[in-house]
Design an enzyme around this catalytic site. Sequence first.
Site, PDB file in Angstrom:
ATOM      1  N   GLU A 264       0.812  -1.217   0.000  1.00 26.19           N
ATOM      2  CA  GLU A 264       0.000   0.000   0.000  1.00 26.19           C
ATOM      3  C   GLU A 264       0.847   1.269   0.000  1.00 26.19           C
ATOM      4  OE1 GLU A 264      -2.447  -0.671   3.517  1.00 26.19           O
ATOM      5  OE2 GLU A 264      -0.932   0.328   4.750  1.00 26.19           O
ATOM      6  N   PRO A 265       1.612   1.502  -1.064  1.00 26.85           N
ATOM      7  CA  PRO A 265       2.399   2.737  -1.119  1.00 26.85           C
ATOM      8  C   PRO A 265       1.507   3.964  -1.310  1.00 26.85           C
ATOM      9  CG  PRO A 265       3.189   1.081  -2.687  1.00 26.85           C
ATOM     10  CD  PRO A 265       1.840   0.651  -2.211  1.00 26.85           C
ATOM     11  N   ARG A 303       5.381  19.948   5.560  1.00 30.53           N
ATOM     12  CA  ARG A 303       6.424  18.968   5.843  1.00 30.53           C
ATOM     13  C   ARG A 303       7.720  19.583   6.389  1.00 30.53           C
ATOM     14  NH1 ARG A 303       8.757  16.065   2.629  1.00 30.53           N
ATOM     15  NH2 ARG A 303       8.849  14.167   3.883  1.00 30.53           N
ATOM     16  N   CYS A 333       2.356  33.651  10.073  1.00 33.93           N
ATOM     17  CA  CYS A 333       2.890  34.262  11.298  1.00 33.93           C
ATOM     18  C   CYS A 333       3.281  33.192  12.314  1.00 33.93           C
ATOM     19  CB  CYS A 333       1.867  35.223  11.891  1.00 33.93           C
ATOM     20  SG  CYS A 333       1.664  36.728  10.938  1.00 33.93           S
ATOM     21  N   TYR A 362       1.718  14.369   0.687  1.00 34.72           N
ATOM     22  CA  TYR A 362       1.633  15.079   1.964  1.00 34.72           C
ATOM     23  C   TYR A 362       1.918  16.571   1.790  1.00 34.72           C
ATOM     24  CZ  TYR A 362       1.626  10.282   3.417  1.00 34.72           C
ATOM     25  OH  TYR A 362       1.302   8.951   3.524  1.00 34.72           O
TER      26      TYR A 362
END
Length: 414
Positions: A264-265, A303, A333, A362
């Site tokens: 399940e990549p 990320r 900010c 992501y």
Amino acid sequence: MSTHPFHPDLLTQIAAEHGTPVYVYDEATVMQRIDELKAHLTGIPVRLLYAMKANHCPPLLDVMRRAGLGIDAVSPGELQLVLRLGFDPAHILYSANNMTDEEMRHAVEAGVTMNIGELSRLERLGATFGGLDVCVRINPQIGAGHHAHVVTGGDRSKFGIPVEQMDRVLDIAARYDLRIVGLHQHIGSGILDTETLWSAAAVILETARSVEHLRFINVGGGLGVPYRPDEAPLDLEAFESTIVASIRDFVASHPSEGLEVRFEPGRYFTAESGVLLSRVSTIKTTGSRTFAGLDTGMGHLLRPALYDAWHTICNLTRPHGTPRTYDVVGNVCESADFFARDRDIPELHEGDIVAILDAGAYGMSLSSTYNMRPLPAEVWIHPDGTPERIRRRLSASEFATAYLSDYGRLTAAV
């Protein structure tokens, strides 16, 4: 790691036409990664599932469906989306973490197989819906990943039932006539070391020997891509000779007929297919540091702030300029709003377009509207090189109007 952006001239054109920030995805890159992995999974009855939390863009999901992939879904929203896009419920694994009773009922009504990672939830499923087919997520007590926040195995992880509690799993299943049709494990994300992947796969294969009448074993995902210049890509030849060859032998010896092996990549299929285009809004020198400020921020690509993750940043406007050292920062900010620190990039000027690479996994799926900054637009590049805007970016006025509309009586003030 991508050393340069795909279609640099086209990316510049997209930025000019659609403005920035904008995510761009390349379908051909996704298909190339799918084909590469399939080519190293020969000789075993395999099904690929796509871990859609990496990127749930509908055109991307449609590519996965047309390529014959199933889905690993982790929330009711994800499940509803892929059902509406025409995925077969038989090829969807529902792996919600710490699911509620309502989520459990939703999955049962949808006809998908649930992947249960807690003894109490397994017992609750049995007490409410005895006689169901179920998959059990075990924790092989091995964890790995590119950052501590993505490690999903080991004794500090919240995921899965510890493998040493397998006897309790079997007792609960017998008590409620639950049929354990699948076993699952996933130890982390962004793994580039074949030996680490095999160490977890070996545990689940050994565990599976004690479970009869299995339909599938899911050895998880976690296949990494190289983000940094000093990282090598996953060695698929070693992956095949170490993991796939051992799985072939295991399937041949397991008593379950028609046993299917699942991978399940998520990141592996999509990361290198995406870039985030942004415009340099500010160049500021303070003492020994030069900051390059962008018109995007950590709300659009989390990320680097969350994982201290590396993303190559290319100057599309002046790719051959003399390199200078920058801290590349966003417009949110927060002091954590960095894309890179001490990064050498061809000299940047205000107004230049930059491409933040390997952002197809992501990126948008982790995005937010923090500071009330609307989400980026999204553009899809078809295999023939034709770009298509698939999601437009709201203006600040449109975003404020949409936000107020959720608050009932305040709508009249718009």
